[in-house]
Design an enzyme around this catalytic site. Structure first.
Site, short mmCIF file in Angstrom:
data_model
loop_
_atom_site.label_atom_id
_atom_site.label_comp_id
_atom_site.label_asym_id
_atom_site.label_seq_id
_atom_site.Cartn_x
_atom_site.Cartn_y
_atom_site.Cartn_z
CB SER A 155 60.32 -74.43 29.76
OG SER A 155 60.96 -75.64 29.54
CE LYS A 173 55.26 -73.50 29.20
NZ LYS A 173 56.02 -73.75 30.43
CD GLU A 261 42.28 -68.43 36.08
OE1 GLU A 261 42.61 -69.34 36.85
OE2 GLU A 261 41.56 -67.48 36.40
CG LEU A 262 47.84 -62.46 31.86
CD1 LEU A 262 49.00 -63.17 31.20
CD2 LEU A 262 47.42 -61.27 31.03
CB ALA A 263 48.48 -64.25 37.52
CG ASP A 303 61.85 -73.56 38.14
OD1 ASP A 303 62.86 -73.05 38.66
OD2 ASP A 303 61.59 -73.47 36.94
CG ASN A 308 59.04 -69.80 37.98
OD1 ASN A 308 58.98 -69.21 36.90
ND2 ASN A 308 59.72 -70.91 38.15
CG ASP A 321 57.29 -72.52 34.68
OD1 ASP A 321 57.18 -73.76 34.60
OD2 ASP A 321 57.96 -71.85 33.87
#
Lengths: 484, 297
Positions: A155, A173, A261-263, A303, A308, A321
Site C-alpha cells: 500500500s 514496508k 517478522e518475515l513469514a 482485506d 494476504n 497486511d
C-alpha cells in the site's frame, strides 16, 4: 561479515528461481539462527515483485507489470508525478473497488486497474533515503542485512527483506516519500472526489463511499496504526494452533516504515494444486480467523485479498497486511450479533427485523412485510442456517454479491448500509469469493456456533478442539472482549 | 446530437490516446525531429497539456482566414471530436514519431492543405491553408500555448529551456512549409511575432460558434462537464488579455495557488483516464526510459 557475504550469495543464487510448493511456515520462533533466516529470505526472493503484490485490487488488477528498474521512482518528484494530483487517491479507490464491485463502470474499472500498473517501485537509493529519514540510520546500518531489491508492492510503498541485528528475518514496508502529504491534499478536494465517484460508481451511495474512502486512506497513510493493529492480532492469536500473525518489530517501525517478522508459505495460487482436504482446512482457518476476530475482538481485517495469506500444511495460515482493520464498538456489534441470533438460532423473524432497524440497515416502518425482509436477507446467512457440511461455491459468492447490489428488490428503497458497516461487505465480496474459489466444504454452522458468544457451542472439528485447548490456556481476560 | 458528441471530453481522450500510443514507435529508426533530450518531449508530457491544447485552439480560431479554412473545409460541426483528434494525432506523430513517420504525416497534411482554399466571408479576403503566414500563425499559437499552460498550471520551464523549446519547435513549422527565416526561434522573437500579427485577428461568427462549443460542449454528462470547467477556466485564464477581449470573455478569476491545485487535480484525473487507455502506459514508459537514458548520457 562472512555471514553477510554468504547470505548475499544465497540470494543471488536463488533470487528469481521458482520456489513453487515451498511451504515452510515459520511459527513462533522469533529468534532464528541467522543462517537459517538467510536461507528463508533467499527462498522468499523467488517470489517476484510483479507476481507477488499484496493489497492490490481484490478483483481487478492481478496483472501487475514486471519489476522495471529502468522505470523506478528515483526522486520524491517522480513520486509526485506518478501518484500526485489525485492519482494516488484514484489508486486507493481502485483498491476499494471490491467494495463496489458491480457498482463500478467497466471503463472506471479498467482505468483504476491500469493506474495500479503504472506505479513502478522506488529505486534502491530512494527507498534507502526514506529508511534513513525514518529510522535515523541508513538501512545497511539500521539492519544487519538489507536487501535493496523490493520483494513486493505494498500500500503506497514497497516491501524489502532484511535481517535485524538480533537475527530476526523481517519484512520492511517502506512508504513512498511525500506521498502522505500529496494524498492528504488531494483528499481535501471533496468536490472533485464526489464527481469522480459519481462517474466511476454511479449506482452507489456516493457520500458514504466518499467518507469511507477518505477515512480509510487517511488511516493507511500512517503505518503506525497498521503496526498497532497487526501487533494486536499477533498478540491475540499468539500460540493459536493454525492462525499465525507475524509480530511487529516496534523499534524499527515508524510512520512511514513498518518492520514485521518475515513469514514463509505457499501463495494462494499454489493452494489450488493442493488436495481438497488441505484446501478445506485452510478455508476453515480463514473462516475461524474472520469470525473469531469479529465476535471476540470486535475487529475485522477488511482485506481478504488472496495475496494476504501464506499457507502451510494442515490448515496453517499466516495472515499478512493489517492496513485495513476496522474496529467495532460494542454498540455496533450488538445488533449484528442480534440479527444472527434471531434469524439463525431463535427463528424469530420479527426480532431479526428489529435488529436490522436498530443497526440502521432498514428504515423503521418500511412498508415491506417481514417475510419479504427475511427472504431478501436470508442469502447472506445461507451457510450458517443449518448444521452439516456445506460447500462454498463461486456461484454462492456471486449470488450474495448480486443480492447486495440488487436495486430492484422490494427492499432496496428502504435498505441502507450504515457507514460503519460498509467494510463488512468485504465478508460477502471477499471472504465468500475466496472460500468459493477453494470450493471449501465444512460445517460452517458448527464452526460459527463455537464462535458465536450467544451459543458457545462445543468443538465440531479437530481444529475446533485444538482451538478450544488454545482458548483455555489463554490469559484470563483476553478471551472475550475487544482486542487491546 | 450524435453519438460522438455525447462524451466530447472522454471521446477526445480515447482518440488522442490511440494516436499517442500509435505515434510512439515500438521500433526505433531514429529519435525523430526532437528526441529524448529535447525540451519539447518534456513539455509535451506535462500535466498541463490539455490546457495547452484548448488554449491553442482558442488562439488559432482568432485568425479569420485560419478559421475560415477550418469552417468551410472541415466537418467540425458534425464531428468536432474527430476534427480535434486529427490535429492532436498529427502533433503526436511529429513530436514522438521517427523522421520518416513525421515526414509522411506532414506530406499528408500538406496534400490536404492544397485543396483548402477559398474566400473568407467576413473579411472578403482569399485564403489558402498552405499559405506560410497562416501556417506560422497556427504554429506560433501552439508554441505560445504550451508555454503559457505550463506557466499557469504545469511545471514551468526555465527561461533558457523556454527559448530552447521555441527553437526546437521551428522544425514543426518547417515540415508544413513555412520558410525557416520566418519562424521565431526564441521566446522574444515569438512575442514580437504575436504582437505583429494582432491587428489581423478578430472574432468571426465561425470562431464564436466553434469556440462556444469547445468551452461548453453540448451533451456532456453533468459530472464530466464540471471537470471540463476546470480545464476551460485554466485555458481562458492562460489566454493573453487581448485575446479574451476579442472573444468578449470576462476577466477570469485569478488562479490562486489553491485554485491551481484544484485544476491540477482535475488534470490528474484526466491523465489517469488517459493512462487507462490501451497502449498509453506502455508508450509513456517507453518514452520515460528513453528520456532517462538521454539524461544520463
Amino acid at each position: 561479515m562472512r555471514a553477510r557475504a554468504r547470505w548475499l550469495a544465497a540470494v543471488a543464487a536463488l533470487a528469481g528461481a521458482s520456489v513453487a510448493g515451498l511451504a515452510v511456515v515459520r511459527r513462533r520462533s522469533l529468534r532464528v539462527e541467522r543462517g537459517v533466516a538467510a536461507l528463508r529470505l533467499a527462498a522468499r526472493g523467488g517470489v517476484r515483485y510483479a507476481s507477488n503484490a499484496p493489497r492490490l485490487f481484490a478483483t481487478a488488477g492481478e496483472h501487475r507489470q514486471q519489476l522495471r528498474n529502468d522505470l523506478a521512482l528515483q526522486t520524491a518528484e517522480d513520486v509526485a508525478v506518478t501518484l500526485g494530483t489525485m492519482k494516488g487517491v484514484l489508486m486507493k479507490l481502485g483498491q476499494m473497488a471490491s467494495y463496489v464491485d458491480d457498482g463500478l463502470t467497466p471503463a472506471a474499472r479498467r482505468t483504476l486497474s491500469r493506474l495500479q500498473d503504472s506505479v513502478p517501485p522506488m529505486s534502491p537509493e530512494l527507498a534507502a533515503q526514506v529508511v534513513t529519514q525514518e529510522l535515523g540510520l541508513p538501512p545497511e546500518r539500521a539492519f544487519a542485512t538489507w536487501d535493496p531489491e523490493p520483494i513486493a508492492a505494498a500500500s503506497i510503498g514497497q516491501v524489502h527483506r532484511a535481517i535485524t541485528h538480533d537475527g530476526r528475518a523481517v519484512a520492511v514496508k517502506v512508504q513512498y516519500p511525500g506521498i502522505a502529504e500529496t494524498i492528504e491534499a488531494d483528499l481535501g478536494n471533496v468536490a472533485l472526489l464526489r464527481r469522480m465517484l459519481k462517474i466511476t460508481a454511479p449506482s452507489q451511495d456516493v457520500d458514504a463511499l466518499l467518507a469511507e474512502l477518505r477515512e480509510r486512506i487517511t488511516e493507511e497513510l500512517d503505518y503506525r496504526r497498521e503496526a498497532r493493529n497487526q501487533q494486536m492480532f499477533a498478540r491475540y492469536y499468539d500460540g493459536h494452533p493454525t492462525i499465525y500473525v507475524p509480530g511487529i518489530v516496534g523499534e524499527l517501525s515508524t510512520r512511514r516504515v513498518v518492520t514485521s517478522e518475515l513469514a514463509d508459505g505457499a501463495r494462494f495460487a499454489e493452494l489450488a494444486g493442493w488436495s481438497q482436504a488441505e484446501r478445506d482446512l485452510a478455508a476453515e482457518t480463514i473462516y475461524r480467523f474472520v469470525f473469531r476476530s469479529l465476535y471476540e475482538g470486535h475487529a475485522f481485517n477488511g482485506d481478504p485479498h488472496p495475496g494476504n495469506y501464506l499457507f502451510g500444511g494442515g490448515g496453517k495460515v499466516t495472515f499478512l497486511d493489517f492496513g485495513l482493520v476496522k474496529h467495532f464498538t460494542a454498540e455496533e456489534m450488538r445488533p449484528l450479533a442480534a440479527m444472527v441470533k434471531h434469524l439463525c438460532v431463535d427463528d424469530d423473524p420479527e426480532g431479526f427485523r428489529r435488529a436490522m432497524v436498530q443497526a440502521g440497515f432498514l428504515i423503521p416502518d418500511a412498508p415491506v412485510s417481514t417475510p419479504v425482509v427475511v427472504e431478501h436477507m436470508a442469502v447472506f446467512y445461507d451457510t450458517v442456517r443449518e448444521r452439516g457440511p456445506r460447500t462454498m461455491t463461486g456461484e454462492y459468492a456471486s449470488a450474495v454479491t448480486r443480492r447486495f447490489f440488487d436495486f430492484r428488490s422490494p427492499l432496496a428503497a428502504y435498505a441502507r448500509i450504515p457507514r460503519s458497516y460498509v467494510i463488512l461487505q468485504r465478508i460477502n465480496l471477499g471472504l465468500f469469493a475466496l472460500l468459493g474459489e477453494l470450493s471449501a466444504t465444512a460445517d460452517w454452522r458448527g464452526i460459527a456456533e463455537e464462535i458465536w458468544p450467544f451459543v458457545q457451542g462445543p468443538p465440531c472439528t479437530p481444529m475446533g478442539a485444538a482451538e478450544a485447548a488454545w482458548c483455555s490456556h489463554r490469559t484470563a481476560g483476553m478471551h472475550h472482549g475487544p482486542f487491546g | 446530437m450524435t453519438e460522438p458528441e455525447i462524451n466530447t471530453a472522454t471521446g477526445l481522450v480515447e482518440r488522442y490516446a490511440a494516436a499517442f500510443a500509435a505515434a510512439v514507435p515500438s521500433r526505433l529508426a531514429d529519435d525523430g525531429y526532437f528526441g529524448p533530450a529535447s525540451v519539447t518531449w518534456r513539455l509535451a508530457g506535462d500535466l498541463s497539456a490539455p490546457v495547452a491544447g484548448l488554449r491553442s485552439v482558442l488562439m488559432q480560431a482568432l485568425h479569420p482566414l485560419a478559421m475560415a479554412g477550418v469552417d468551410q473545409h472541415s466537418d467540425w460541426r458534425r464531428d468536432p471530436v474527430g476534427r480535434l483528434a486529427a490535429t492532436a494525432t498529427y502533433t503526436a506523430t511529429v513530436t514522438y514519431g521517427d523522421r520518416a513517420a513525421a515526414d509522411r504525416a506532414a506530406r499528408r497534411v500538406r496534400a490536404i492543405h492544397e485543396h483548402v482554399r477559398g474566400v473568407d466571408a467576413v473579411t472578403g479576403l482569399p485564403y489558402a491553408a498552405g499559405d506560410p503566414a497562416l501556417l506560422l500563425w497556427v504554429h506560433a499559437a501552439l508554441v505560445d500555448s504550451v508555454l503559457a499552460a505550463c506557466e499557469l498550471v504545469g511545471t514551468p520551464p526555465t527561461a533558457a529551456d523556454a527559448d530552447r523549446f521555441v527553437a526546437e519547435m521551428a522544425v514543426a513549422a518547417e515540415l508544413l512549409g513555412v520558410p525557416p527565416p520566418m519562424i521565431p526561434a526564441s521566446t522574444a522573437a515569438l512575442g514580437d511575432y504575436l504582437a505583429g500579427v494582432r491587428p489581423e485577428l478578430c472574432r468571426t461568427p465561425a470562431a464564436a460558434e466553434s469556440m462556444g462549443y469547445m468551452l461548453d460542449p453540448a451533451g456532456m454528462g453533468e459530472e464530466i462537464a464540471e471537470l471540463w470547467q476546470d480545464i476551460r477556466d485554466a485555458a481562458v485564464a492562460a489566454l493573453p488579455g487581448w485575446a479574451r477581449d476579442l472573444y468578449g470573455y470576462p476577466a477570469p478569476l485569478p488562479i490562486t495557488p489553491a485554485r491551481r491545485t484544484e485544476i491540477r487535480q482535475t488534470l490528474g484525473v484526466f491523465d489517469a483516464v488517459f493512462l487507462g487507455e490501451p497502449g498509453v502506459l506502455e508508450a509513456r514508459q517507453a518514452l520515460t526510459v528513453r528520456m532517462r537514458s538521454a539524461r544520463q548520457e
